[in-house]
Design a protein around this motif. Structure first.
Motif, PDB file in Angstrom:
ATOM      1  N   UNK A  92       5.707   6.499   0.079  1.00  0.00           N
ATOM      2  CA  UNK A  92       5.891   5.838   1.371  1.00  0.00           C
ATOM      3  C   UNK A  92       5.007   4.600   1.430  1.00  0.00           C
ATOM      4  N   UNK A  93       5.609   3.494   1.901  1.00  0.00           N
ATOM      5  CA  UNK A  93       4.841   2.283   2.150  1.00  0.00           C
ATOM      6  C   UNK A  93       4.055   2.470   3.449  1.00  0.00           C
ATOM      7  N   UNK A  94       2.733   2.338   3.376  1.00  0.00           N
ATOM      8  CA  UNK A  94       1.916   2.640   4.538  1.00  0.00           C
ATOM      9  C   UNK A  94       2.013   1.581   5.626  1.00  0.00           C
ATOM     10  N   UNK A  95       2.280   0.336   5.258  1.00  0.00           N
ATOM     11  CA  UNK A  95       2.321  -0.720   6.275  1.00  0.00           C
ATOM     12  C   UNK A  95       3.658  -0.771   7.016  1.00  0.00           C
ATOM     13  N   UNK A  96       4.743  -0.350   6.374  1.00  0.00           N
ATOM     14  CA  UNK A  96       6.070  -0.413   6.996  1.00  0.00           C
ATOM     15  C   UNK A  96       6.689   0.965   7.259  1.00  0.00           C
ATOM     16  N   UNK A  97       6.081   2.036   6.720  1.00  0.00           N
ATOM     17  CA  UNK A  97       6.603   3.409   6.802  1.00  0.00           C
ATOM     18  C   UNK A  97       7.885   3.603   6.001  1.00  0.00           C
ATOM     19  N   UNK A  98       8.282   2.644   5.182  1.00  0.00           N
ATOM     20  CA  UNK A  98       9.489   2.786   4.370  1.00  0.00           C
ATOM     21  C   UNK A  98       9.310   3.880   3.319  1.00  0.00           C
ATOM     22  N   UNK A  99      10.377   4.642   3.103  1.00  0.00           N
ATOM     23  CA  UNK A  99      10.414   5.663   2.059  1.00  0.00           C
ATOM     24  C   UNK A  99      11.142   5.080   0.851  1.00  0.00           C
ATOM     25  N   UNK A 143       0.856  -1.181   0.000  1.00  0.00           N
ATOM     26  CA  UNK A 143       0.000   0.000   0.000  1.00  0.00           C
ATOM     27  C   UNK A 143       0.888   1.225   0.000  1.00  0.00           C
ATOM     28  N   UNK A 144       0.877   1.954  -1.115  1.00  0.00           N
ATOM     29  CA  UNK A 144       1.776   3.083  -1.288  1.00  0.00           C
ATOM     30  C   UNK A 144       1.007   4.401  -1.193  1.00  0.00           C
ATOM     31  N   UNK A 145       1.669   5.373  -0.642  1.00  0.00           N
ATOM     32  CA  UNK A 145       1.149   6.743  -0.621  1.00  0.00           C
ATOM     33  C   UNK A 145       2.158   7.634  -1.331  1.00  0.00           C
ATOM     34  N   UNK A 146       1.766   8.188  -2.472  1.00  0.00           N
ATOM     35  CA  UNK A 146       2.681   9.022  -3.233  1.00  0.00           C
ATOM     36  C   UNK A 146       2.789  10.377  -2.549  1.00  0.00           C
ATOM     37  N   UNK A 147       4.003  10.917  -2.460  1.00  0.00           N
ATOM     38  CA  UNK A 147       4.251  12.165  -1.749  1.00  0.00           C
ATOM     39  C   UNK A 147       4.499  13.315  -2.719  1.00  0.00           C
ATOM     40  N   UNK A 168       5.915  15.991   3.154  1.00  0.00           N
ATOM     41  CA  UNK A 168       6.306  16.910   2.092  1.00  0.00           C
ATOM     42  C   UNK A 168       7.740  16.635   1.661  1.00  0.00           C
ATOM     43  N   UNK A 169       7.985  16.719   0.350  1.00  0.00           N
ATOM     44  CA  UNK A 169       9.329  16.648  -0.219  1.00  0.00           C
ATOM     45  C   UNK A 169       9.482  17.822  -1.175  1.00  0.00           C
ATOM     46  N   UNK A 170      10.560  18.567  -1.028  1.00  0.00           N
ATOM     47  CA  UNK A 170      10.844  19.694  -1.912  1.00  0.00           C
ATOM     48  C   UNK A 170      12.303  19.624  -2.367  1.00  0.00           C
ATOM     49  N   UNK A 171      12.599  20.357  -3.412  1.00  0.00           N
ATOM     50  CA  UNK A 171      13.977  20.501  -3.847  1.00  0.00           C
ATOM     51  C   UNK A 171      14.763  21.258  -2.782  1.00  0.00           C
ATOM     52  N   UNK A 204       1.154  21.365 -21.024  1.00  0.00           N
ATOM     53  CA  UNK A 204       1.219  20.000 -20.501  1.00  0.00           C
ATOM     54  C   UNK A 204       1.417  20.015 -18.988  1.00  0.00           C
ATOM     55  N   UNK A 205       0.707  19.130 -18.300  1.00  0.00           N
ATOM     56  CA  UNK A 205       0.987  18.943 -16.885  1.00  0.00           C
ATOM     57  C   UNK A 205       0.731  17.488 -16.519  1.00  0.00           C
ATOM     58  N   UNK A 206       1.396  17.083 -15.431  1.00  0.00           N
ATOM     59  CA  UNK A 206       1.348  15.707 -14.968  1.00  0.00           C
ATOM     60  C   UNK A 206       0.481  15.620 -13.723  1.00  0.00           C
ATOM     61  N   UNK A 207      -0.514  14.742 -13.767  1.00  0.00           N
ATOM     62  CA  UNK A 207      -1.341  14.457 -12.603  1.00  0.00           C
ATOM     63  C   UNK A 207      -0.666  13.349 -11.799  1.00  0.00           C
ATOM     64  N   UNK A 208      -0.410  13.609 -10.526  1.00  0.00           N
ATOM     65  CA  UNK A 208       0.230  12.651  -9.624  1.00  0.00           C
ATOM     66  C   UNK A 208      -0.794  12.285  -8.555  1.00  0.00           C
ATOM     67  N   UNK A 209      -1.128  10.999  -8.458  1.00  0.00           N
ATOM     68  CA  UNK A 209      -2.206  10.584  -7.576  1.00  0.00           C
ATOM     69  C   UNK A 209      -1.983   9.147  -7.125  1.00  0.00           C
ATOM     70  N   UNK A 210      -2.919   8.659  -6.324  1.00  0.00           N
ATOM     71  CA  UNK A 210      -2.947   7.243  -5.955  1.00  0.00           C
ATOM     72  C   UNK A 210      -4.320   6.693  -6.304  1.00  0.00           C
ATOM     73  N   UNK A 211      -4.380   5.396  -6.553  1.00  0.00           N
ATOM     74  CA  UNK A 211      -5.621   4.744  -6.940  1.00  0.00           C
ATOM     75  C   UNK A 211      -5.791   3.453  -6.162  1.00  0.00           C
ATOM     76  N   UNK A 212      -7.024   3.139  -5.807  1.00  0.00           N
ATOM     77  CA  UNK A 212      -7.290   1.886  -5.120  1.00  0.00           C
ATOM     78  C   UNK A 212      -7.143   0.712  -6.080  1.00  0.00           C
ATOM     79  N   UNK A 213      -6.514  -0.342  -5.571  1.00  0.00           N
ATOM     80  CA  UNK A 213      -6.319  -1.567  -6.332  1.00  0.00           C
ATOM     81  C   UNK A 213      -6.886  -2.717  -5.496  1.00  0.00           C
TER      82      UNK A 213
END
Length: 344
Positions: free
Chosen positions: A24-31, A6-10, A58-61, A321-330
């Motif tokens: 981030x992996x939601x079950x293990x908190x791994x980045x 289970x991933x959560x995109x940041x 949050x992640x930034x440059x 052009x722009x990129x949509x960054x999201x998560x989806x249920x599987x």
């Protein structure tokens, strides 16, 4: 992009050669980090063996083309602000728990400055029932230069911020001030942390400022609201650098809309408000609205899929052009990372 967990995109970044996606992996908190080609083919996955956050927000440059990561880690039943610096090759060069006193703290967002960083979030002192909005200025070595809290008789916190020519504008939510149950909190600080002005905006219900971007003639702030429609809509305010309101509008896409943020075009004359709408099948679909400088809706798009979606980010690649960054249920792997390339 189905991965075994289970991933959560940041956040997602474009480099000269590829795309870099933090998750981030939601079950293990791994980045971990995905490297994708310009055609979005998976090239590699980079896991950090020792770097963990209870929640990475949050992640930034960072300076020198690296990355800065902020969130919190739970230690002895208390949330503590955690921050890490990576170089361009994703090596961890600095990592620490910030020595902030109190019962609970967390960081929601961070910006990179010319000689350091500024982060915002929330803070609760020991023995208190209420949260205060928190701002911390760090040097390039992640040492605290100054910190500032803002609070009242109930909860306040900051969700986002931007750097201006004369300081910083921090936005979030206040339950102590304003006219409703919760209102937009907008606070301006000088470079030394001195609060020059603050304002509360909203209606009789609940509002929370979560997105901020600069326009040619002011600053746009957005957040969810239930004061002016029968369902969740978006409150948009535009202010100048002195806190004077240029206009306030309810952005109503004629559906229950959960706003997640706002981005501006390179010319700062068009803006994309993005989030999720509830459809007739009680499912969350990705949606975005393109508005002009006056807050008028020029285009509304809903991306319908079979499962729930969660918007993370819009990454502008060009004016068209722009990129949509999201998560989806599987149904097999729970949440997966979802990327869409949109061409206008």
């Amino acid at each position: 992009m189905a991965l075994p967990g289970q991933e959560r995109v940041i956040s997602c970044f474009e480099t000269q050669t590829d795309f870099v996606v933090f998750a981030q992996q939601m079950d293990t908190n791994d980045i971990f980090v995905l490297n994708l080609s310009k055609t979005f083919e998976l090239q590699s996955i980079h896991f950090f063996n020792q770097l963990k956050f209870t929640k990475l927000n949050c992640v930034k440059r960072a300076m020198d083309n690296g990355f800065i990561l902020v969130g919190y880690e739970v230690l002895q039943r208390q949330s503590k602000i955690k921050i890490a610096l990576l170089d361009e090759q994703l090596n961890v060069v600095n990592e620490k728990i910030l020595p902030v006193s109190g019962a609970d703290q967390w960081a929601e967002c961070v910006v990179t400055l010319q000689n350091g960083y500024l982060l915002v979030g929330g803070h609760k002192t020991i023995g208190s029932n209420w949260y205060q909005a928190l701002v911390i200025r760090l040097d390039e070595n992640l040492e605290i230069i100054w910190s500032k809290t803002f609070g009242g008789s109930s909860d306040e916190w900051f969700s986002n911020l931007c750097e201006l020519n004369d300081g910083f504008l921090c936005v979030g939510s206040t339950e102590s001030y304003g006219s409703g149950q919760a209102d937009f909190l907008v606070v301006h600080l000088f470079q030394n942390g001195y609060i020059t002005w603050w304002k509360a905006f909203g209606g009789p219900g609940w509002e929370r400022a979560i997105g901020i971007t600069q326009a040619k003639d002011g600053i746009m702030v957005v957040g969810p609201s239930n004061s002016f429609t029968k369902y969740n809509s978006t409150l948009l305010i535009k202010v100048n650098s002195r806190g004077q309101k240029i206009y306030q509008k309810t952005i109503d896409p004629s559906a229950d809309f959960i706003v997640k943020g706002i981005v501006s075009s390179n010319n700062k004359d068009l803006f994309v408000i993005y989030g999720e709408v509830w459809n007739d099948q009680f499912r969350k679909d990705l949606a975005y609205l393109i508005i002009d400088n006056q807050g008028e809706i020029l285009q509304k798009e809903i991306i319908q899929m079979n499962n729930d979606q969660n918007f993370c980010q819009i990454l502008l690649l060009s004016n068209s052009n722009f990129l949509v960054v999201a998560s989806t249920e599987n149904p097999y792997t729970s949440d997966d990372i979802l990327l869409f390339l949109i061409t206008r």
